[in-house]
Design a protein around this motif. Structure first.
Motif, mmCIF file in Angstrom:
data_model
loop_
_atom_site.group_PDB
_atom_site.id
_atom_site.type_symbol
_atom_site.label_atom_id
_atom_site.label_comp_id
_atom_site.label_asym_id
_atom_site.label_seq_id
_atom_site.Cartn_x
_atom_site.Cartn_y
_atom_site.Cartn_z
ATOM 1 N N CYS A 112 0.843 -1.208 0.000
ATOM 2 C CA CYS A 112 0.000 0.000 0.000
ATOM 3 C C CYS A 112 0.877 1.257 0.000
ATOM 4 N N ILE A 113 0.632 2.146 -0.941
ATOM 5 C CA ILE A 113 1.496 3.320 -1.156
ATOM 6 C C ILE A 113 1.593 4.218 0.090
ATOM 7 N N PRO A 114 0.468 4.694 0.679
ATOM 8 C CA PRO A 114 0.619 5.531 1.878
ATOM 9 C C PRO A 114 1.173 4.760 3.077
ATOM 10 N N ALA A 115 0.810 3.504 3.208
ATOM 11 C CA ALA A 115 1.291 2.733 4.364
ATOM 12 C C ALA A 115 2.801 2.549 4.304
ATOM 13 N N LYS A 116 3.323 2.274 3.121
ATOM 14 C CA LYS A 116 4.770 2.014 3.046
ATOM 15 C C LYS A 116 5.595 3.289 2.932
ATOM 16 N N SER A 117 4.978 4.371 2.419
ATOM 17 C CA SER A 117 5.741 5.616 2.260
ATOM 18 C C SER A 117 5.543 6.564 3.446
ATOM 19 N N GLY A 118 4.453 6.351 4.205
ATOM 20 C CA GLY A 118 4.148 7.257 5.306
ATOM 21 C C GLY A 118 3.610 8.590 4.817
ATOM 22 N N LYS A 119 3.223 8.647 3.540
ATOM 23 C CA LYS A 119 2.727 9.909 2.963
ATOM 24 C C LYS A 119 1.271 9.771 2.543
ATOM 25 N N ALA A 120 0.532 10.892 2.575
ATOM 26 C CA ALA A 120 -0.862 10.910 2.139
ATOM 27 C C ALA A 120 -0.892 10.871 0.618
ATOM 28 N N ALA A 121 -1.075 9.688 0.065
ATOM 29 C CA ALA A 121 -1.056 9.531 -1.387
ATOM 30 C C ALA A 121 -2.027 8.434 -1.782
#
Ligand code: SF4
Ligand code: SF4
Length: 101
Positions: free
Chosen positions: A38-47
């Motif tokens: 998951c993009i926000p979960a792994k990056s820590g960013k709201a995306a």
């Protein structure tokens, strides 16, 4: 206009019991989010947040990472179809134990 301001201006719905009651009991397949993909979960960013945007039941949170309210999720699979990262897998409900429900 910031996204936060924009989001506060549009109408939003919250999941809740309608005529169908706790509609999660209809579910045959359960969407499971993989935080490693998951993009926000792994990056820590709201995306991304496609799952939040496309869920017809408004049961996905717009959080890092997103969560699903299984009380009302009907298991339609739209979130899995719309996830660009392949992070959502539809899993047979029968494979979950009572404790996991
Ligand atoms: S659509 Fe997929 S990658 Fe995007 S927020 Fe949802 S689970 Fe994460
Ligand atoms: S399976 Fe359907 S109802 Fe459940 S979270 Fe995904 S899009 Fe929403």
């Amino acid at each position: 206009m910031s996204q936060e301001t924009f989001c506060s201006m549009i109408s939003m719905s919250e999941p809740g019991p309608g005529d169908g009651g706790n509609t999660g009991s209809w579910r045959v397949l359960r969407p499971v989010i993989d935080p490693e993909k998951c993009i926000p979960a792994k990056s820590g960013k709201a995306a991304c947040f496609n799952c939040w945007l496309y869920c017809p039941e408004a049961v996905v949170t717009k959080t890092i990472g997103p969560t699903i309210d299984y009380t009302y999720c009907k298991g339609c699979g739209i979130c899995a179809e719309e996830c660009p990262a392949g992070a959502i897998t539809m899993v047979d409900e029968a494979s979950f134990t009572k404790e996991e429900n």
